[in-house]
Design a protein around this motif. Structure first.
Motif, PDB file in Angstrom:
ATOM      1  N   UNK A 183       0.139 102.643  49.739  1.00 42.86           N
ATOM      2  CA  UNK A 183       0.945 101.569  49.172  1.00 42.86           C
ATOM      3  C   UNK A 183       0.129 100.659  48.234  1.00 42.86           C
ATOM      4  N   UNK A 184      -1.061 100.244  48.663  1.00 45.86           N
ATOM      5  CA  UNK A 184      -1.781  99.222  47.883  1.00 45.86           C
ATOM      6  C   UNK A 184      -2.544  99.757  46.663  1.00 45.86           C
ATOM      7  N   UNK A 185      -3.141 100.949  46.699  1.00 42.24           N
ATOM      8  CA  UNK A 185      -3.920 101.365  45.507  1.00 42.24           C
ATOM      9  C   UNK A 185      -3.105 101.372  44.199  1.00 42.24           C
ATOM     10  N   UNK A 186      -1.858 101.863  44.173  1.00 42.02           N
ATOM     11  CA  UNK A 186      -1.120 101.831  42.901  1.00 42.02           C
ATOM     12  C   UNK A 186      -0.286 100.565  42.699  1.00 42.02           C
ATOM     13  N   UNK A 187      -0.370  99.611  43.640  1.00 44.68           N
ATOM     14  CA  UNK A 187       0.482  98.405  43.593  1.00 44.68           C
ATOM     15  C   UNK A 187       0.287  97.684  42.254  1.00 44.68           C
ATOM     16  N   UNK A 188       1.397  97.475  41.527  1.00 52.45           N
ATOM     17  CA  UNK A 188       1.325  96.779  40.239  1.00 52.45           C
ATOM     18  C   UNK A 188       1.015  97.690  39.072  1.00 52.45           C
ATOM     19  N   UNK A 189       0.703  98.961  39.336  1.00 54.55           N
ATOM     20  CA  UNK A 189       0.457  99.921  38.242  1.00 54.55           C
ATOM     21  C   UNK A 189       1.671 100.844  38.103  1.00 54.55           C
ATOM     22  N   UNK A 190       1.888 101.698  39.084  1.00 58.46           N
ATOM     23  CA  UNK A 190       3.124 102.480  39.041  1.00 58.46           C
ATOM     24  C   UNK A 190       3.839 102.494  40.388  1.00 58.46           C
ATOM     25  N   UNK A 191       3.518 101.488  41.201  1.00 58.50           N
ATOM     26  CA  UNK A 191       4.260 101.284  42.453  1.00 58.50           C
ATOM     27  C   UNK A 191       4.315  99.779  42.718  1.00 58.50           C
ATOM     28  N   UNK A 192       5.432  99.316  43.231  1.00 56.80           N
ATOM     29  CA  UNK A 192       5.620  97.888  43.491  1.00 56.80           C
ATOM     30  C   UNK A 192       6.324  97.768  44.839  1.00 56.80           C
ATOM     31  N   UNK A 193       5.773  96.961  45.730  1.00 57.03           N
ATOM     32  CA  UNK A 193       6.352  96.824  47.072  1.00 57.03           C
ATOM     33  C   UNK A 193       6.433  95.357  47.442  1.00 57.03           C
TER      34      UNK A 193
END
Ligand code: COA
Length: 185
Positions: free
Chosen positions: A59-69
């Motif tokens: 969840x956190x490594x791509x957060x704000x790049x190509x994943x948002x949670x």
């Protein structure tokens, strides 16, 4: 990581998730009544450190790049993450997922949560359309799509935590359909 906004609705705060949220996320998420509706990629029985590992590795490594949670926090219980809404740039095929702790179902919290996130997806993240999916038979999840302007595209075989679910519905929400829907609300 790019900065992800926090949203405020009538009753909720939608705050980008962080490692501080693992304990309350785990408390509400690790429940068969929640998990059985999710993809068979989700392990069940859920491993004891599963939420911490999921945050750190997925969840956190791509957060704000190509994943948002975003963690869903009731304003009257702001330290509790009682559910989550996720967006993914690269759909599998869906671009959105969500869950809510069972005791919070039936109050309209998820419909309230997805509204600012759809606005953000179309206005700030550059999506022209979003695909959604739910198990055929997951009526609560289906209702959210029906209520928020999405169109049913097709039904295909799919595997879920609950093996009684054998197919999923694929839905599409376009930017223009969302604009029309928002003008009516
Ligand atoms: C799917 C899920 C998120 C739905 O959450 P929810 O908050 O109960 O859904 P809603 O926001 O639509 O609210 C549902 C009901 O609350 C009621 N409600 C009460 N107050 C309300 C309000 N102020 N506004 C809207 N609805 C309200 C309505 O009766 C509504 O039912 P209706 O759509 O038939 O009218 C939840 O059931 C869940 O987490 N399920 C398990 C995980 C899951 O299935 N995830 C999705 C996988 S595809």
């Amino acid at each position: 990581m790019n900065t992800i906004p926090t949203f405020e609705t009538n009753r909720l705060l939608l705050v980008p998730v962080s490692l501080d949220d693992v304990a309350s996320y785990q408390k509400h998420f690790v429940n068969y009544d929640v998990n059985r509706h999710l993809s068979a990629q989700v392990p069940w029985p859920y491993p004891p450190n599963g939420v911490a590992d999921f945050f750190k590795n997925v969840l956190l490594p791509p957060q704000g790049k190509d994943r948002w949670s975003w963690g869903i926090r009731p304003k009257d219980e702001p330290s509790e993450v009682i559910g989550c809404v996720d967006l993914w740039r690269h759909g599998t095929p869906e671009n959105r997922g969500f869950w809510l702790g069972k005791k919070y179902w039936g109050s309209g919290y998820m419909t309230e949560s997805v509204a600012p996130i759809m606005d953000y997806a179309f206005e700030n993240l550059g999506f022209e359309k979003l695909l959604f999916a739910n198990a055929v038979g997951n009526v609560r999840s289906r209702r959210i799509k029906e209520k928020t302007g999405a169109r049913l595209l097709e039904i295909k075989p799919a595997a879920f935590v609950d093996p009684q679910y054998t197919h999923h519905e694929i839905w599409e929400l376009t930017k223009s359909d969302w604009d029309v829907f928002r003008k009516k609300t």
